[in-house]
Design a protein around this motif. Structure first.
Motif, PDB file in Angstrom:
ATOM      1  N   PRO A  38      -1.050  20.374  -6.307  1.00  0.00           N
ATOM      2  CA  PRO A  38      -0.795  21.391  -5.460  1.00  0.00           C
ATOM      3  C   PRO A  38      -1.147  21.089  -3.941  1.00  0.00           C
ATOM      4  CG  PRO A  38      -2.488  22.262  -6.703  1.00  0.00           C
ATOM      5  CD  PRO A  38      -2.230  21.052  -7.320  1.00  0.00           C
ATOM      6  N   ALA A  39      -0.785  21.708  -3.103  1.00  0.00           N
ATOM      7  CA  ALA A  39      -1.475  21.664  -1.784  1.00  0.00           C
ATOM      8  C   ALA A  39      -2.875  22.244  -1.604  1.00  0.00           C
ATOM      9  CB  ALA A  39      -0.745  22.510  -0.425  1.00  0.00           C
ATOM     10  N   PRO A  40      -3.623  21.423  -0.817  1.00  0.00           N
ATOM     11  CA  PRO A  40      -5.012  21.774  -0.625  1.00  0.00           C
ATOM     12  C   PRO A  40      -5.379  23.204  -0.524  1.00  0.00           C
ATOM     13  CG  PRO A  40      -4.670  20.460   1.079  1.00  0.00           C
ATOM     14  CD  PRO A  40      -3.401  20.352   0.258  1.00  0.00           C
ATOM     15  N   GLU A  41      -6.548  24.045  -1.091  1.00  0.00           N
ATOM     16  CA  GLU A  41      -6.947  25.219  -0.738  1.00  0.00           C
ATOM     17  C   GLU A  41      -7.192  25.383   0.572  1.00  0.00           C
ATOM     18  OE1 GLU A  41      -7.007  28.093  -3.319  1.00  0.00           O
ATOM     19  OE2 GLU A  41      -5.423  26.814  -3.986  1.00  0.00           O
ATOM     20  N   TRP A  42      -8.123  24.460   0.979  1.00  0.00           N
ATOM     21  CA  TRP A  42      -8.700  24.357   2.496  1.00  0.00           C
ATOM     22  C   TRP A  42      -9.136  22.869   2.470  1.00  0.00           C
ATOM     23  CZ3 TRP A  42     -13.547  22.792   1.638  1.00  0.00           C
ATOM     24  CH2 TRP A  42     -14.361  23.092   0.504  1.00  0.00           C
ATOM     25  N   GLN A  63     -21.520  29.476  -5.639  1.00  0.00           N
ATOM     26  CA  GLN A  63     -20.712  29.788  -4.227  1.00  0.00           C
ATOM     27  C   GLN A  63     -20.787  28.689  -3.377  1.00  0.00           C
ATOM     28  OE1 GLN A  63     -22.385  33.611  -2.758  1.00  0.00           O
ATOM     29  NE2 GLN A  63     -20.836  34.730  -3.754  1.00  0.00           N
ATOM     30  N   ARG A  64     -21.332  27.747  -3.695  1.00  0.00           N
ATOM     31  CA  ARG A  64     -21.721  26.581  -2.304  1.00  0.00           C
ATOM     32  C   ARG A  64     -21.698  25.233  -3.180  1.00  0.00           C
ATOM     33  NH1 ARG A  64     -21.961  29.505   1.912  1.00  0.00           N
ATOM     34  NH2 ARG A  64     -21.966  27.276   3.224  1.00  0.00           N
ATOM     35  N   MET A  65     -21.308  24.301  -2.488  1.00  0.00           N
ATOM     36  CA  MET A  65     -21.403  22.882  -2.761  1.00  0.00           C
ATOM     37  C   MET A  65     -22.416  22.246  -1.991  1.00  0.00           C
ATOM     38  SD  MET A  65     -19.318  22.166  -5.072  1.00  0.00           S
ATOM     39  CE  MET A  65     -18.769  20.339  -5.420  1.00  0.00           C
ATOM     40  N   PHE A  66     -23.085  21.421  -2.491  1.00  0.00           N
ATOM     41  CA  PHE A  66     -24.375  20.676  -1.572  1.00  0.00           C
ATOM     42  C   PHE A  66     -24.007  19.214  -1.533  1.00  0.00           C
ATOM     43  CE2 PHE A  66     -26.292  24.471  -2.959  1.00  0.00           C
ATOM     44  CZ  PHE A  66     -26.601  25.084  -1.890  1.00  0.00           C
ATOM     45  N   ILE A  67     -23.679  18.540  -0.561  1.00  0.00           N
ATOM     46  CA  ILE A  67     -23.271  16.993  -0.361  1.00  0.00           C
ATOM     47  C   ILE A  67     -23.981  16.434   0.661  1.00  0.00           C
ATOM     48  CG2 ILE A  67     -21.483  15.536   0.057  1.00  0.00           C
ATOM     49  CD1 ILE A  67     -19.488  18.356  -0.572  1.00  0.00           C
ATOM     50  N   PRO A  68     -24.695  15.240   0.074  1.00  0.00           N
ATOM     51  CA  PRO A  68     -25.330  14.346   1.084  1.00  0.00           C
ATOM     52  C   PRO A  68     -24.612  13.847   2.387  1.00  0.00           C
ATOM     53  CG  PRO A  68     -25.526  13.679  -1.192  1.00  0.00           C
ATOM     54  CD  PRO A  68     -24.377  14.541  -1.041  1.00  0.00           C
ATOM     55  N   ILE A  93     -15.416  29.088  -1.868  1.00  0.00           N
ATOM     56  CA  ILE A  93     -14.257  29.953  -1.961  1.00  0.00           C
ATOM     57  C   ILE A  93     -13.339  29.908  -1.051  1.00  0.00           C
ATOM     58  CG2 ILE A  93     -13.579  32.378  -2.102  1.00  0.00           C
ATOM     59  CD1 ILE A  93     -15.603  31.625  -4.346  1.00  0.00           C
ATOM     60  N   ASN A  94     -13.570  29.601   0.275  1.00  0.00           N
ATOM     61  CA  ASN A  94     -12.517  29.194   1.268  1.00  0.00           C
ATOM     62  C   ASN A  94     -12.765  28.309   2.382  1.00  0.00           C
ATOM     63  OD1 ASN A  94     -14.241  30.568   3.194  1.00  0.00           O
ATOM     64  ND2 ASN A  94     -13.621  32.587   2.601  1.00  0.00           N
ATOM     65  N   GLY A  95     -14.018  27.495   2.078  1.00  0.00           N
ATOM     66  CA  GLY A  95     -14.340  26.363   3.071  1.00  0.00           C
ATOM     67  C   GLY A  95     -14.839  27.044   4.561  1.00  0.00           C
ATOM     68  N   SER A  96     -15.033  28.274   4.415  1.00  0.00           N
ATOM     69  CA  SER A  96     -15.736  28.807   5.721  1.00  0.00           C
ATOM     70  C   SER A  96     -17.178  28.895   5.322  1.00  0.00           C
ATOM     71  CB  SER A  96     -15.036  29.942   6.259  1.00  0.00           C
ATOM     72  OG  SER A  96     -15.254  30.921   4.971  1.00  0.00           O
ATOM     73  N   ALA A  97     -17.858  29.330   6.589  1.00  0.00           N
ATOM     74  CA  ALA A  97     -19.165  29.664   6.405  1.00  0.00           C
ATOM     75  C   ALA A  97     -19.943  28.306   5.907  1.00  0.00           C
ATOM     76  CB  ALA A  97     -19.697  30.758   5.676  1.00  0.00           C
ATOM     77  N   ASN A  98     -19.745  27.301   6.623  1.00  0.00           N
ATOM     78  CA  ASN A  98     -20.109  25.726   6.382  1.00  0.00           C
ATOM     79  C   ASN A  98     -21.406  25.550   7.262  1.00  0.00           C
ATOM     80  OD1 ASN A  98     -18.227  25.556   4.321  1.00  0.00           O
ATOM     81  ND2 ASN A  98     -16.807  24.873   5.735  1.00  0.00           N
ATOM     82  N   TRP A  99     -22.424  25.000   6.637  1.00  0.00           N
ATOM     83  CA  TRP A  99     -23.335  24.457   7.622  1.00  0.00           C
ATOM     84  C   TRP A  99     -23.868  22.937   7.227  1.00  0.00           C
ATOM     85  CZ3 TRP A  99     -27.949  24.193   4.620  1.00  0.00           C
ATOM     86  CH2 TRP A  99     -27.856  25.149   3.633  1.00  0.00           C
ATOM     87  N   VAL A 100     -24.620  22.515   8.225  1.00  0.00           N
ATOM     88  CA  VAL A 100     -25.519  21.274   7.768  1.00  0.00           C
ATOM     89  C   VAL A 100     -27.088  21.262   8.139  1.00  0.00           C
ATOM     90  CG1 VAL A 100     -25.603  18.951   8.773  1.00  0.00           C
ATOM     91  CG2 VAL A 100     -23.488  19.981   8.534  1.00  0.00           C
ATOM     92  N   TYR A 101     -27.718  20.998   7.176  1.00  0.00           N
ATOM     93  CA  TYR A 101     -29.041  21.008   7.495  1.00  0.00           C
ATOM     94  C   TYR A 101     -29.518  19.720   7.774  1.00  0.00           C
ATOM     95  CZ  TYR A 101     -33.774  22.716   7.254  1.00  0.00           C
ATOM     96  OH  TYR A 101     -35.243  23.153   7.643  1.00  0.00           O
ATOM     97  N   SER A 422     -11.261  18.053   0.894  1.00  0.00           N
ATOM     98  CA  SER A 422     -10.286  18.937   0.597  1.00  0.00           C
ATOM     99  C   SER A 422     -10.521  19.453  -0.739  1.00  0.00           C
ATOM    100  CB  SER A 422      -9.109  18.372   0.772  1.00  0.00           C
ATOM    101  OG  SER A 422      -8.807  17.996   2.188  1.00  0.00           O
ATOM    102  N   LYS A 423     -10.255  20.935  -1.025  1.00  0.00           N
ATOM    103  CA  LYS A 423     -10.299  21.419  -2.311  1.00  0.00           C
ATOM    104  C   LYS A 423      -9.114  21.570  -2.901  1.00  0.00           C
ATOM    105  CE  LYS A 423     -11.473  25.911  -4.332  1.00  0.00           C
ATOM    106  NZ  LYS A 423     -12.346  27.125  -4.450  1.00  0.00           N
TER     107      LYS A 423
END
Length: 427
Positions: A38-42, A63-68, A93-101, A422-423
């Protein structure tokens, strides 16, 4: 290369989703096609200068993915500098509220500085970083990307993250006498316990497992490894849960312990020409023993274990009962890659399967060579194929990272300097 080949490649692939019944001990038949991807969720694109990196080490909470990530900056005309000391936290959930540390110090970081990051099921993430010599910093970051605390550890050792969410630091200290200390902290950085050990505990490898079990190598009078003991916890070191000594005929034995859910565990012994896998129940009673091959890879998921022999996969229960078998590709095909995902499911993939060129090539319409990528999701209970993605890509688009989070939740990025993830939800 003509303009047709350079055009943006959309609709590059048709994905086949598969479901089937797999009988224990039998390889599966051809998978049934269900539908296209299907089309990506986001989709989420990183800021300039950042790329996803090492996605095989992706971790996740509910609720979150942690990716290097890797960061590249220009330090002078024609010269750049890169750092892998940062990671992205992505909202599942929706690809928002993302942040980088970002815990890099581009001006002062030295090449090959030891560092790493971890995450826990409670959404906290942790990273450590060497400080020039032996000391290093261990820092906790909350689910919103805010630093909560930092501790300076004076004896370098990679942290152990327990199943209960706490962190344990093992320190080896040499003063007038040799000691080993295990210090446990909770997510708030408060010390929960500390165990200082001396004497026999400082000989051979002493290791704490995520489930709290302790393993200790046994040495003979010539300081050669001969066996291993497993203890239930750091507070129960008086009597081992189990002890296994290698047969005298085995030369240079090496041991690994694989914990299973509920307290059962496996002991893997590798010698020069003898390779064994032993199963123990939660009381420490040896229940079975199985010879394995030198090149076999052993993984565990939940209460089961997986033996990978080349491109043949066999799943067994903790009681050594065969639950399922799969073979991917032709006999002897060793180019398949297997992973136990954070969700506990098993994925198998193969990329860069170059397809035969047409007999006659029209230079006006030919867009380049095509490679196929196959990605499977296997059920960790019986090795049934839950999903099979079969994708075709032009040569300038081939190569992807597949990050499976469970429940049909799949993330895809490009393999080379990917900036967008993409999810997709597989059904």
């Amino acid at each position: 290369m003509n303009s047709n080949r350079l055009k943006i490649f959309t609709g590059a692939f048709a994905l086949l989703l598969a479901a089937q019944v797999l009988l224990p001990g039998r390889s599966s038949a051809a998978a049934k096609v269900i539908e296209q991807l299907p089309a990506p969720e986001w989709s989420y694109t990183l800021p300039n200068g950042l790329s996803f990196w090492g996605t095989i080490d992706t971790q996740q909470s509910k609720q979150r993915m942690f990716i290097p990530l890797v960061k590249t900056v220009t330090v002078s005309p024609g010269k750049t500098k890169s750092s892998g000391m940062l990671y992205a936290s992505v909202d599942r959930i929706n690809g928002s509220a993302n942040w980088v540390y970002d815990y890099s110090d581009m001006a002062n970081d030295q090449p090959f500085t030891a560092h790493g990051f971890y995450s826990a099921s409670n959404g906290y993430s942790y990273f450590y970083k060497m400080k020039g010599g032996i000391p290093y910093d261990l820092t906790a970051v909350d689910p919103n990307g805010k630093r909560k605390w930092t501790k300076t550890i004076t004896d370098s050792y990679t942290p152990v993250f327990l199943d209960n969410g706490n962190i344990v630091i093992r320190s080896g200290i040499s003063t007038n006498r040799k000691t080993i200390a295990f210090t446990e902290y909770n997510q708030e950085g408060k010390q929960v316990s500390k165990h200082t050990l001396t004497g026999k505990w400082t000989t051979g490898i002493l290791e704490l497992l995520p489930n709290g079990y302790v393993i200790h190598e046994l040495l003979d009078k010539q300081n050669q490894v001969v066996g291993i003991s497993v203890y239930r916890s750091l507070t129960a070191l008086t009597t081992p849960l189990a002890t296994y000594t290698a047969p005298k005929a085995v030369k240079d034995p090496y041991f690994q312990v694989h914990p299973l859910r509920g307290g059962s565990f496996l002991i893997q012994m590798s010698g020069r020409d003898t390779f064994l896998l032993l199963g123990y129940d939660a009381s420490g009673t040896k229940k079975w023993i199985r010879p394995v091959n030198k090149t076999d890879r052993i993984d565990t998921t939940g209460n089961n274990y997986l033996i990978q022999s080349g491109n043949v996969y066999k799943l067994y229960s903790k009681d050594n009962q065969l639950l399922g078998k799969q073979q991917f590709g032709e006999a002897g095909d060793r180019d398949w890659y297997c992973r136990i995902t954070p969700s506990g499911e098993i994925t198998v993939e193969k990329q860069y399967q170059w397809q035969e060129r047409p007999a006659v090539i029209d230079p006006e319409t030919f867009e380049g060579d095509i490679a196929k990528e196959d990605f499977y999701v296997l059920d960790p209970a019986n090795l049934q194929i839950k999903y099979h993605l079969s994708t075709s890509w032009h040569d300038y688009e081939t190569g992807h990272n597949y990050i499976y989070a469970g429940g049909g939740e799949l993330y895809i990025t490009r393999s080379y300097a990917p900036k967008t993830i993409s999810k997709y939800m597989l059904k």
